[in-house]
Write a protein that holds these residues in place. Structure first.
Motif, PDB file in Angstrom:
ATOM      1  N   GLY A   3       0.830  -1.197   0.000  1.00 40.50           N
ATOM      2  CA  GLY A   3       0.000   0.000   0.000  1.00 40.50           C
ATOM      3  C   GLY A   3       0.863   1.244   0.000  1.00 40.50           C
ATOM      4  N   ILE A   4       0.348   2.280   0.668  1.00 42.80           N
ATOM      5  CA  ILE A   4       1.016   3.573   0.690  1.00 42.80           C
ATOM      6  C   ILE A   4       1.666   3.781   2.049  1.00 42.80           C
ATOM      7  N   VAL A   5       2.879   4.317   2.034  1.00 42.73           N
ATOM      8  CA  VAL A   5       3.582   4.696   3.262  1.00 42.73           C
ATOM      9  C   VAL A   5       3.752   6.203   3.232  1.00 42.73           C
ATOM     10  N   VAL A   6       3.407   6.869   4.333  1.00 44.03           N
ATOM     11  CA  VAL A   6       3.609   8.313   4.443  1.00 44.03           C
ATOM     12  C   VAL A   6       4.510   8.575   5.647  1.00 44.03           C
ATOM     13  N   GLY A   7       5.531   9.388   5.424  1.00 45.32           N
ATOM     14  CA  GLY A   7       6.431   9.771   6.504  1.00 45.32           C
ATOM     15  C   GLY A   7       5.935  11.044   7.157  1.00 45.32           C
ATOM     16  N   VAL A   8       5.884  11.052   8.483  1.00 44.62           N
ATOM     17  CA  VAL A   8       5.438  12.240   9.218  1.00 44.62           C
ATOM     18  C   VAL A   8       6.449  12.615  10.294  1.00 44.62           C
ATOM     19  N   VAL A  34       1.479   4.934   8.353  1.00 48.18           N
ATOM     20  CA  VAL A  34       1.991   6.238   8.748  1.00 48.18           C
ATOM     21  C   VAL A  34       3.234   5.973   9.582  1.00 48.18           C
ATOM     22  N   LEU A  35       4.375   6.448   9.083  1.00 45.57           N
ATOM     23  CA  LEU A  35       5.661   6.133   9.700  1.00 45.57           C
ATOM     24  C   LEU A  35       6.302   7.386  10.279  1.00 45.57           C
ATOM     25  N   ALA A  36       6.598   7.332  11.574  1.00 43.86           N
ATOM     26  CA  ALA A  36       7.296   8.423  12.256  1.00 43.86           C
ATOM     27  C   ALA A  36       8.601   7.865  12.806  1.00 43.86           C
ATOM     28  N   VAL A  37       9.695   8.534  12.482  1.00 46.80           N
ATOM     29  CA  VAL A  37      11.009   8.066  12.920  1.00 46.80           C
ATOM     30  C   VAL A  37      11.612   9.111  13.849  1.00 46.80           C
ATOM     31  N   HIS A  38      11.892   8.682  15.061  1.00 49.21           N
ATOM     32  CA  HIS A  38      12.571   9.530  16.039  1.00 49.21           C
ATOM     33  C   HIS A  38      14.065   9.474  15.732  1.00 49.21           C
ATOM     34  N   ALA A  39      14.599  10.599  15.283  1.00 46.86           N
ATOM     35  CA  ALA A  39      16.011  10.648  14.885  1.00 46.86           C
ATOM     36  C   ALA A  39      16.915  10.462  16.104  1.00 46.86           C
ATOM     37  N   VAL A  40      17.886   9.585  15.941  1.00 42.87           N
ATOM     38  CA  VAL A  40      18.847   9.324  17.008  1.00 42.87           C
ATOM     39  C   VAL A  40      20.250   9.656  16.525  1.00 42.87           C
ATOM     40  N   ALA A  41      21.168   9.690  17.472  1.00 39.85           N
ATOM     41  CA  ALA A  41      22.567   9.996  17.156  1.00 39.85           C
ATOM     42  C   ALA A  41      23.235   8.780  16.518  1.00 39.85           C
ATOM     43  N   ALA A  42      24.303   9.053  15.791  1.00 40.32           N
ATOM     44  CA  ALA A  42      25.082   7.979  15.170  1.00 40.32           C
ATOM     45  C   ALA A  42      26.377   7.785  15.934  1.00 40.32           C
ATOM     46  N   SER A  43      26.792   6.534  16.014  1.00 41.36           N
ATOM     47  CA  SER A  43      28.074   6.211  16.611  1.00 41.36           C
ATOM     48  C   SER A  43      29.186   6.723  15.695  1.00 41.36           C
ATOM     49  N   GLY A  44      30.142   7.408  16.272  1.00 38.57           N
ATOM     50  CA  GLY A  44      31.254   7.914  15.479  1.00 38.57           C
ATOM     51  C   GLY A  44      32.112   6.811  14.890  1.00 38.57           C
ATOM     52  N   TRP A  45      32.142   5.659  15.554  1.00 39.92           N
ATOM     53  CA  TRP A  45      32.993   4.565  15.097  1.00 39.92           C
ATOM     54  C   TRP A  45      32.344   3.734  14.007  1.00 39.92           C
ATOM     55  N   THR A  46      31.077   3.427  14.201  1.00 40.56           N
ATOM     56  CA  THR A  46      30.423   2.501  13.280  1.00 40.56           C
ATOM     57  C   THR A  46      29.384   3.171  12.381  1.00 40.56           C
ATOM     58  N   GLY A  47      28.902   4.326  12.788  1.00 46.23           N
ATOM     59  CA  GLY A  47      27.823   4.969  12.039  1.00 46.23           C
ATOM     60  C   GLY A  47      26.459   4.389  12.358  1.00 46.23           C
ATOM     61  N   ASN A  48      26.415   3.404  13.259  1.00 45.78           N
ATOM     62  CA  ASN A  48      25.152   2.797  13.667  1.00 45.78           C
ATOM     63  C   ASN A  48      24.393   3.730  14.603  1.00 45.78           C
ATOM     64  N   PHE A  93      17.445   6.518  11.791  1.00 42.50           N
ATOM     65  CA  PHE A  93      17.763   7.627  10.902  1.00 42.50           C
ATOM     66  C   PHE A  93      16.581   7.769   9.947  1.00 42.50           C
ATOM     67  N   PRO A  94      15.886   8.901   9.951  1.00 41.80           N
ATOM     68  CA  PRO A  94      14.649   9.025   9.172  1.00 41.80           C
ATOM     69  C   PRO A  94      14.778   8.611   7.707  1.00 41.80           C
ATOM     70  N   ALA A  95      15.758   9.123   6.995  1.00 38.75           N
ATOM     71  CA  ALA A  95      15.869   8.779   5.574  1.00 38.75           C
ATOM     72  C   ALA A  95      16.069   7.279   5.392  1.00 38.75           C
ATOM     73  N   HIS A  96      16.938   6.690   6.193  1.00 40.99           N
ATOM     74  CA  HIS A  96      17.207   5.253   6.079  1.00 40.99           C
ATOM     75  C   HIS A  96      15.944   4.433   6.322  1.00 40.99           C
ATOM     76  N   GLU A  97      15.212   4.754   7.379  1.00 42.17           N
ATOM     77  CA  GLU A  97      14.010   3.977   7.716  1.00 42.17           C
ATOM     78  C   GLU A  97      12.926   4.134   6.655  1.00 42.17           C
ATOM     79  N   LEU A  98      12.788   5.334   6.111  1.00 41.84           N
ATOM     80  CA  LEU A  98      11.797   5.552   5.044  1.00 41.84           C
ATOM     81  C   LEU A  98      12.190   4.793   3.778  1.00 41.84           C
TER      82      LEU A  98
END
Length: 145
Positions: A3-8, A34-48, A93-98
């Motif tokens: 179906g349709i996914v909308v990012g909010v 309806v997808l909402a992603v709470h942005a979190v920090a990235a690890s400097g070592w791994t980028g995770n 990460f919002p872009a990644h999850e979307l």
């Protein structure tokens, strides 16, 4: 997640995208996620993503807020409604999850801009990344005119 996914993200642009996506899902008779992603920090070592205990609490708050927004938007739109509406909230990460969500979607819908601070941009950074890397067609709902 067919179906349709909308990012909010709580922005006015996201509300316009949600309204458009709800109407389109009703017209197509397909489910809406309806997808909402709470942005979190990235690890400097791994980028995770680094997910802290308080991030989990934020996701619950975001999910509740989005569910209220969906209910209000459905009332504003009236009939017809999509056959089903599912609200998902997560840390990441919002872009990644979307982009990941686009793998199983028929259509991705985003607002032209999000809640970020660069108000002079024509398209937000998340929308820009999703447009370029999504696995399905993407609709970017333009600014209100």
């Amino acid at each position: 997640m067919a179906g349709i996914v909308v990012g909010v993200d709580g922005s006015d642009h996201a509300h316009r995208a949600l309204t458009w996506a709800m109407k389109e899902a009703a017209i197509r008779h397909v489910p809406l996620t309806v997808l909402a992603v709470h942005a979190v920090a990235a690890s400097g070592w791994t980028g995770n993503p680094i997910i802290l205990p308080e991030d989990r609490d934020d996701v619950d708050k975001i999910r509740n807020t989005v569910q209220e927004t969906v209910a209000k938007t459905a009332a504003e739109i009236g009939q017809p409604q999509p056959p089903s509406v599912t609200v998902q909230a997560m840390n990441g990460f919002p872009a990644h999850e979307l982009i990941e969500a686009s793998r199983n979607a028929e259509l991705m819908v985003l607002g032209a801009r999000g809640a970020g601070g660069f108000t002079t941009l024509m398209i937000g950074s998340v929308s820009n990344q999703v447009v370029h890397h999504a696995h399905c067609p993407v609709v970017v709902v333009p600014h209100d005119r």
